[in-house]
Write a protein that holds these residues in place. Structure first.
Motif, PDB file in Angstrom:
ATOM      1  N   MET A   1       0.811  -1.214   0.000  1.00 14.43           N
ATOM      2  CA  MET A   1       0.000   0.000   0.000  1.00 14.43           C
ATOM      3  C   MET A   1       0.847   1.269   0.000  1.00 14.43           C
ATOM      4  O   MET A   1       0.342   2.365   0.238  1.00 14.43           O
ATOM      5  CB  MET A   1      -0.940  -0.003   1.210  1.00 14.43           C
ATOM      6  CG  MET A   1      -2.150  -0.907   1.055  1.00 14.43           C
ATOM      7  SD  MET A   1      -3.311  -0.309  -0.213  1.00 14.43           S
ATOM      8  CE  MET A   1      -3.971   1.147   0.599  1.00 14.43           C
ATOM      9  N   ALA A   2       2.156   1.146  -0.251  1.00 17.26           N
ATOM     10  CA  ALA A   2       3.031   2.318  -0.271  1.00 17.26           C
ATOM     11  C   ALA A   2       2.531   3.346  -1.278  1.00 17.26           C
ATOM     12  O   ALA A   2       2.191   3.013  -2.408  1.00 17.26           O
ATOM     13  CB  ALA A   2       4.462   1.902  -0.609  1.00 17.26           C
ATOM     14  N   HIS A   3       2.482   4.583  -0.855  1.00  8.47           N
ATOM     15  CA  HIS A   3       2.049   5.670  -1.735  1.00  8.47           C
ATOM     16  C   HIS A   3       2.623   6.976  -1.212  1.00  8.47           C
ATOM     17  O   HIS A   3       2.928   7.094  -0.025  1.00  8.47           O
ATOM     18  CB  HIS A   3       0.518   5.749  -1.804  1.00  8.47           C
ATOM     19  CG  HIS A   3      -0.125   5.927  -0.463  1.00  8.47           C
ATOM     20  ND1 HIS A   3      -0.370   4.879   0.384  1.00  8.47           N
ATOM     21  CD2 HIS A   3      -0.588   7.034   0.179  1.00  8.47           C
ATOM     22  CE1 HIS A   3      -0.946   5.316   1.491  1.00  8.47           C
ATOM     23  NE2 HIS A   3      -1.086   6.626   1.397  1.00  8.47           N
ATOM     24  N   PRO A   4       2.780   7.971  -2.066  1.00 11.31           N
ATOM     25  CA  PRO A   4       3.225   9.278  -1.579  1.00 11.31           C
ATOM     26  C   PRO A   4       2.139   9.909  -0.714  1.00 11.31           C
ATOM     27  O   PRO A   4       0.984   9.479  -0.727  1.00 11.31           O
ATOM     28  CB  PRO A   4       3.431  10.086  -2.869  1.00 11.31           C
ATOM     29  CG  PRO A   4       3.376   9.095  -3.982  1.00 11.31           C
ATOM     30  CD  PRO A   4       2.556   7.948  -3.514  1.00 11.31           C
ATOM     31  N   ILE A   5       2.505  10.958   0.013  1.00 11.89           N
ATOM     32  CA  ILE A   5       1.477  11.631   0.816  1.00 11.89           C
ATOM     33  C   ILE A   5       0.443  12.295  -0.094  1.00 11.89           C
ATOM     34  O   ILE A   5      -0.680  12.564   0.343  1.00 11.89           O
ATOM     35  CB  ILE A   5       2.075  12.651   1.803  1.00 11.89           C
ATOM     36  CG1 ILE A   5       2.766  13.804   1.073  1.00 11.89           C
ATOM     37  CG2 ILE A   5       3.026  11.972   2.776  1.00 11.89           C
ATOM     38  CD1 ILE A   5       3.149  14.948   1.992  1.00 11.89           C
TER      39      ILE A   5
ATOM     40  N   GLN B   1      12.601  21.653  -4.940  1.00 12.39           N
ATOM     41  CA  GLN B   1      13.041  20.285  -4.663  1.00 12.39           C
ATOM     42  C   GLN B   1      12.211  19.654  -3.557  1.00 12.39           C
ATOM     43  O   GLN B   1      11.982  18.439  -3.557  1.00 12.39           O
ATOM     44  CB  GLN B   1      14.526  20.275  -4.278  1.00 12.39           C
ATOM     45  CG  GLN B   1      15.100  18.871  -4.112  1.00 12.39           C
ATOM     46  CD  GLN B   1      16.558  18.885  -3.707  1.00 12.39           C
ATOM     47  OE1 GLN B   1      17.127  19.932  -3.381  1.00 12.39           O
ATOM     48  NE2 GLN B   1      17.197  17.726  -3.711  1.00 12.39           N
ATOM     49  N   PHE B   2      11.733  20.456  -2.639  1.00 14.16           N
ATOM     50  CA  PHE B   2      10.936  19.936  -1.529  1.00 14.16           C
ATOM     51  C   PHE B   2       9.644  19.293  -2.033  1.00 14.16           C
ATOM     52  O   PHE B   2       9.051  18.451  -1.360  1.00 14.16           O
ATOM     53  CB  PHE B   2      10.621  21.051  -0.529  1.00 14.16           C
ATOM     54  CG  PHE B   2      10.130  20.557   0.803  1.00 14.16           C
ATOM     55  CD1 PHE B   2      11.024  20.109   1.760  1.00 14.16           C
ATOM     56  CD2 PHE B   2       8.769  20.536   1.096  1.00 14.16           C
ATOM     57  CE1 PHE B   2      10.581  19.655   2.990  1.00 14.16           C
ATOM     58  CE2 PHE B   2       8.316  20.073   2.320  1.00 14.16           C
ATOM     59  CZ  PHE B   2       9.222  19.633   3.281  1.00 14.16           C
ATOM     60  N   ALA B   3       9.210  19.678  -3.234  1.00 13.21           N
ATOM     61  CA  ALA B   3       7.984  19.110  -3.811  1.00 13.21           C
ATOM     62  C   ALA B   3       8.071  17.594  -3.943  1.00 13.21           C
ATOM     63  O   ALA B   3       7.036  16.902  -3.986  1.00 13.21           O
ATOM     64  CB  ALA B   3       7.712  19.734  -5.173  1.00 13.21           C
ATOM     65  N   LEU B   4       9.277  17.042  -4.010  1.00 12.59           N
ATOM     66  CA  LEU B   4       9.426  15.588  -4.156  1.00 12.59           C
ATOM     67  C   LEU B   4       8.855  14.823  -2.972  1.00 12.59           C
ATOM     68  O   LEU B   4       8.483  13.660  -3.109  1.00 12.59           O
ATOM     69  CB  LEU B   4      10.913  15.240  -4.346  1.00 12.59           C
ATOM     70  CG  LEU B   4      11.553  15.704  -5.653  1.00 12.59           C
ATOM     71  CD1 LEU B   4      13.062  15.523  -5.606  1.00 12.59           C
ATOM     72  CD2 LEU B   4      10.958  14.951  -6.837  1.00 12.59           C
ATOM     73  N   TRP B   5       8.786  15.445  -1.811  1.00  6.49           N
ATOM     74  CA  TRP B   5       8.188  14.780  -0.646  1.00  6.49           C
ATOM     75  C   TRP B   5       6.725  14.431  -0.908  1.00  6.49           C
ATOM     76  O   TRP B   5       6.189  13.497  -0.305  1.00  6.49           O
ATOM     77  CB  TRP B   5       8.286  15.663   0.590  1.00  6.49           C
ATOM     78  CG  TRP B   5       9.615  15.617   1.281  1.00  6.49           C
ATOM     79  CD1 TRP B   5      10.599  16.568   1.235  1.00  6.49           C
ATOM     80  CD2 TRP B   5      10.111  14.567   2.105  1.00  6.49           C
ATOM     81  NE1 TRP B   5      11.669  16.166   1.995  1.00  6.49           N
ATOM     82  CE2 TRP B   5      11.397  14.948   2.550  1.00  6.49           C
ATOM     83  CE3 TRP B   5       9.593  13.347   2.535  1.00  6.49           C
ATOM     84  CZ2 TRP B   5      12.175  14.148   3.385  1.00  6.49           C
ATOM     85  CZ3 TRP B   5      10.358  12.549   3.370  1.00  6.49           C
ATOM     86  CH2 TRP B   5      11.635  12.936   3.784  1.00  6.49           C
ATOM     87  N   TYR B   6       6.072  15.172  -1.785  1.00 12.07           N
ATOM     88  CA  TYR B   6       4.659  14.934  -2.074  1.00 12.07           C
ATOM     89  C   TYR B   6       4.460  13.867  -3.150  1.00 12.07           C
ATOM     90  O   TYR B   6       3.351  13.348  -3.282  1.00 12.07           O
ATOM     91  CB  TYR B   6       3.992  16.241  -2.508  1.00 12.07           C
ATOM     92  CG  TYR B   6       3.909  17.267  -1.412  1.00 12.07           C
ATOM     93  CD1 TYR B   6       2.837  17.271  -0.518  1.00 12.07           C
ATOM     94  CD2 TYR B   6       4.911  18.221  -1.231  1.00 12.07           C
ATOM     95  CE1 TYR B   6       2.753  18.203   0.497  1.00 12.07           C
ATOM     96  CE2 TYR B   6       4.842  19.156  -0.214  1.00 12.07           C
ATOM     97  CZ  TYR B   6       3.761  19.139   0.659  1.00 12.07           C
ATOM     98  OH  TYR B   6       3.690  20.056   1.670  1.00 12.07           O
ATOM     99  N   SER B   7       5.508  13.564  -3.896  1.00 11.45           N
ATOM    100  CA  SER B   7       5.324  12.656  -5.030  1.00 11.45           C
ATOM    101  C   SER B   7       6.099  11.344  -4.930  1.00 11.45           C
ATOM    102  O   SER B   7       5.833  10.427  -5.697  1.00 11.45           O
ATOM    103  CB  SER B   7       5.732  13.368  -6.335  1.00 11.45           C
ATOM    104  OG  SER B   7       7.074  13.791  -6.278  1.00 11.45           O
ATOM    105  N   GLN B   8       7.061  11.252  -3.994  1.00 13.36           N
ATOM    106  CA  GLN B   8       7.842  10.035  -3.860  1.00 13.36           C
ATOM    107  C   GLN B   8       7.381   9.237  -2.650  1.00 13.36           C
ATOM    108  O   GLN B   8       7.292   9.767  -1.539  1.00 13.36           O
ATOM    109  CB  GLN B   8       9.342  10.351  -3.727  1.00 13.36           C
ATOM    110  CG  GLN B   8       9.958  10.823  -5.017  1.00 13.36           C
ATOM    111  CD  GLN B   8      11.477  10.940  -4.952  1.00 13.36           C
ATOM    112  OE1 GLN B   8      12.105  11.333  -5.929  1.00 13.36           O
ATOM    113  NE2 GLN B   8      12.082  10.589  -3.830  1.00 13.36           N
TER     114      GLN B   8
END
Length: 891
Positions: free
Chosen positions: A366-370, A441-448
């Motif tokens: 069930m891994a998914h980005p936030i 670059q911080f946007a990656l926390w929302y997509s990874q």
């Protein structure tokens, strides 16, 4: 029940073609045939792609439709797979839709349903479509006026916003009219009607207005809402002081019910709560319950601004409101505590929950980005990742910009998007521009997805007096996802010298030191920092306060961990070091048991025991901190430290470890039981709660060691305790330790607590965590027996979560039995509940999602159980998504 399997993708988002400016709802409330009349003022959007106006509906009986006051013609609309589509809406139009629904038959507890003959709604995420046809998406915001007609037996008629009028109809029935002046999405709609009593209070706001505060409960419970009311007032005042945010309605209402799928719901001005997060007195609530009520009351109130006034554009942005509001809740709960070490306890508990629940989610099927990219069933994305990891991502803004910088960013976000639906990118952009920072670059926390790992190596050059820190970040590549890119990670660090003192941190090239804790901003695969003027042997204190949701790898010897556990000025990191020591000690027991099946000859290392005793007796540390740090790591935490999970072996190692510690530190534990026993009338207070926690921690070690005095004290606390914290604490120790007195205590509890739902759930949960005793009925059989008990109802989510989800998630070897009986119970329960409440069945099903990590005999049976469920016909969409992902996840 819908079993649709449509996959929704974030990339396919399109703005709605029409807005609903206002909606007038009239409810004729009858338990088995409620009539809902909806009148919408629909306005086409400029630049729309189509003139068709699309509404969602589920389990509705359509009675009639009028367009601009005239009966509709069949060629003006079409019905298609749960949708009502109006053709050619090219100009502002009034549409009236009359539907009939059956709240009494609604066992999904989504939409409008009955709870103890009271009408209750739950509309998040898509429950409103079970009430009437509507564009049931969060980016359609309307102003609601609601008229309720109900039988005269209904003493209370509530909806969102402000009360406009109420009275009695000519036929003797009651009515009430409510108007919400703020536009909101349909998922925030709420309705409550029934027999409730109310606790009222008022609060003077910072804008010189007075607001009415009301907490509604079923009769007999009104005296159990004093604490909740106090928490609500604290939350309102805290939000005014911390962020300058003030309550914006004439009144704020909370309703408590025993039948609720969630913990609570932030409907604008009318929060609906699971009763366990509202009701409290010394006879039904433990210290932990009091703290949980404070947190949840705060959470739902804080949504008034971060979720209600600004909502999410689509469900992919769910963490925008939930991660942000969980962070605000955590900050509030921490600020309500006493000493600094007591405040750290909140942070320790939050991070431990993240690691034992969210980290496994991040590494499983069930891994998914936030901010997920797709979903089949939105109810399955109310996850630890969205909430708890989402909160950690929000916390990183504060770590980077400080409290004032975060406050500026939040204010800018609310200024820009008040009254509208926003995105995670909107929040990030507001934070960046308010603090003049580049956060691309911080946007990656929302997509990874996945939990990043940061490995750290250090080198001290004594001659040059330099200390070099080198970091390397990595993240696993998830199936179907691109290779992860380096993230922006704020890593708070300190450095201790060989005397245990924090040293001033001065980076090479800087003129002066900058404090003793500083944030290193990682943004590359590999980075190096060099500290200067380090003239004594240094030791790095890494990730202070858990400054980012990452796994930090740094090779530390046992002696270095002992040093940090004794000396680190960052109390979170002291707890971290001691937990790592505990896991090392337990792992030694596991290895010994794997070889000899006998841990009696093994003892924890001397340095560990000495550190344990030193912390236990350190009066400079709050009792709450000592009680939390000295718990053995949970079995779930130990699972995460193992390559292959062997529940029986881990349970045996923990029991052996606890026994050895109890025997070795008998005198200190006996002293703590005595000195931490609080006298007089029970009072909830964080300091007193900390004492009680340390008392029961000490008692649990004594009982585990076989100490006869500890066993007698357990009985005494149960029989003579004047509060439920003492009684439940003693009962838990007796049941978990398999003491001979446990059944007598359980029997007395069932009689004394039979009429109180909150206590029955505690009684069930204690038994879900029972330890098997040789020669007695297996725990799984006891669970089956409890399911037949009149005190248990399979239709009540709280009962199910207390007994079954607890057993499946935390039962350890009692659930993971080699005969497969635990998995058979899981199959039967999941399929049974799925027939009437898919949200609950899906949550139960998730307890097997990480089946691959278990020892082969167990993983094989878990796979077969999942496979069997997946092969059944007519599974709900909720359950189907869980079992299919669990089975089909690539290795």
């Amino acid at each position: 029940m819908s079993n649709r399997q449509t996959v929704v993708y974030r990339k396919d988002y399109k703005a709605p073609n029409h807005d609903v400016e206002t909606i007038n709802l009239v409810f004729d409330l009858i338990p088995d045939r409620t009539i809902v009349t909806s009148t919408m003022h629909v306005v086409p959007r400029e630049g729309r792609e189509s003139d068709e106006f699309e509404l969602n509906g589920e389990s509705l009986q359509l009675v009639s439709i009028k367009i601009n006051g005239q009966p509709s013609l069949t060629n003006q609309y079409a019905m298609n797979a749960g949708k009502l589509i109006f053709h050619s809406i090219k100009e502002p139009t009034d549409i009236e839709i009359v539907t009939r629904i059956n709240p009494k038959a609604n066992l999904e507890l989504s939409g409008l349903y009955l709870s103890n003959n009271n009408f209750i709604t739950q509309c998040e995420a898509e429950g409103f479509r079970r009430i009437t046809y509507f564009p049931n998406r969060p980016d359609v915001l309307a102003k609601y006026t609601v008229t309720l007609h109900a039988p005269k037996e209904c003493k209370v008629l509530l909806s969102n916003g402000n009360l406009v009028d109420q009275g009695v109809l000519p036929d003797g029935r009651k009515y009430a009219i409510w108007h919400d002046p703020f536009p909101k999405p349909s998922y925030l709609f709420a309705l409550v009607a029934g027999n409730f009593t109310v606790n009222e209070d008022k609060i003077e706001l910072n804008n010189d207005k007075t607001a009415l505060l009301q907490i509604y409960t079923e009769p007999g419970n009104e005296n159990k809402t004093v604490h909740a009311m106090d928490c609500l007032k604290k939350a309102i005042r805290w939000d005014e002081v911390r962020y300058g945010l003030t309550l914006d309605l004439e009144r704020f209402m909370i309703v408590a019910t025993n039948d609720f799928n969630m913990g609570a719901m932030e409907n604008k001005g009318l929060n609906i709560f699971n009763a366990k997060y509202v009701l409290a007195d010394d006879g039904v609530a433990t210290d932990s319950d009091y703290a949980a009520i404070e947190s949840v009351i705060g959470h739902e109130y804080f949504h008034n601004w971060t979720g209600d006034r600004v909502t999410c554009r689509d469900w992919f942005q769910l963490s925008l409101k939930e991660g942000l509001t969980v962070f605000r809740e955590q900050e509030f709960a921490s600020d309500m505590l006493g000493s600094e070490s007591a405040k750290v306890v909140k942070r320790i508990k939050d991070v431990r929950a993240l690691r034992t629940a969210q980290f496994p989610e991040d590494s499983g099927p069930m891994a998914h980005p936030i901010r997920p990219d797709s979903y089949s069933e939105i109810n399955n994305f109310y996850t630890m990742t969205v909430y708890e990891k989402g909160a950690e991502v929000v916390r990183m803004y504060q770590t980077m910009f400080g409290k004032e910088g975060f406050k500026k960013g939040l204010a800018e976000y609310l200024r820009r998007y008040d009254g509208s639906a926003a995105t995670c990118d909107d929040f990030r952009t507001a934070m960046a521009e308010a603090n003049d920072a580049d956060l691309s670059q911080f946007a990656l926390w929302y997509s990874q997805a996945g939990t990043p790992r940061v490995s750290v190596k250090t080198q001290w050059d004594e001659s040059k007096k330099t200390f070099t820190i080198t970091t390397r970040q990595s993240n696993r590549t998830l199936p179907g996802q691109p290779k992860p890119q380096p993230l922006m990670i704020p890593l708070a660090v300190g450095v201790l010298n060989d005397k245990g003192e924090d040293i001033p941190l001065q980076l090479e090239g800087e003129p002066l030191p900058v404090g003793t804790t500083r944030v290193l901003l990682l943004n590359q695969d590999v980075q190096t920092w060099t500290l200067v003027n380090v003239d004594r042997r240094p030791l790095l204190s890494l990730g202070r306060g858990f400054s980012a949701p990452v796994i930090c790898d740094m090779d530390l010897t046992r002696d270095q961990l002992v040093f940090l556990a004794k000396n680190d000025s960052d109390l979170f990191n002291r707890a971290e070091a001691f937990e790592k020591l505990s896991i090392l000690a337990i792992d030694a027991f596991i290895q010994e048991l794997r070889k000899t099946q006998n841990a009696n000859s093994l003892s924890p290392m001397e340095a560990y025991l000495a550190t344990f005793e030193e912390i236990l007796n350190d009066e400079r540390l709050s009792p709450a901190y000592r009680a939390e740090i000295l718990k053995l790591p949970s079995e779930q935490a130990i699972y995460e430290s193992q390559i292959i999970i062997e529940p029986a072996l881990i349970r045996a190692a923990c029991q052996a470890m606890q026994k050895k510690i109890g025997q070795r530190l008998k005198t200190s534990f006996e002293d703590k039981v005595k000195t931490c026993t609080t006298e007089g009338i029970y009072k909830y207070d964080p300091d007193l709660a900390g004492k009680r926690a340390l008392k029961f921690l000490s008692l649990s070690y004594l009982v585990a060691s076989g100490n006869p005095k500890g066993v007698q004290q357990t009985r005494n606390f149960f029989e003579k305790g004047n509060n439920i914290t003492d009684k439940l604490g003693a009962l838990s120790i007796a049941v978990h330790s398999g003491l001979p007195i446990r059944q007598e205590m359980l029997n007395k509890s069932s009689i004394a607590w039979a009429t109180e739902p909150l206590l029955i759930n505690k009684w069930l949960e204690v038994q879900a965590l029972a330890t098997s005793v040789h020669g007695e009925m297996p725990v799984v059989n006891k669970i089956r027996s409890l399911m037949m008990d009149p005190l248990f109802s399979i239709k009540n989510p709280n009962n199910v979560y207390s007994l079954l989800r607890t057993f499946f998630a935390k039962g350890g070897p009692e659930f993971h039995t080699l005969d497969g009986s635990g998995y058979q119970l899981w199959i039967e329960t999941v399929l049974n509940i799925d027939s009437f409440n898919p949200q609950v069945s899906a949550r139960l099903a998730r307890t097997l999602e990480n089946w691959r990590r278990y020892e082969p005999r167990l993983s094989s049976m878990m796979y077969k159980a999942l496979r069997y469920v997946s092969q059944q016909k007519n599974l709900s969409a909720d359950l189907r998504e869980i079992v299919d992902k669990a089975i089909n996840e690539p290795i």
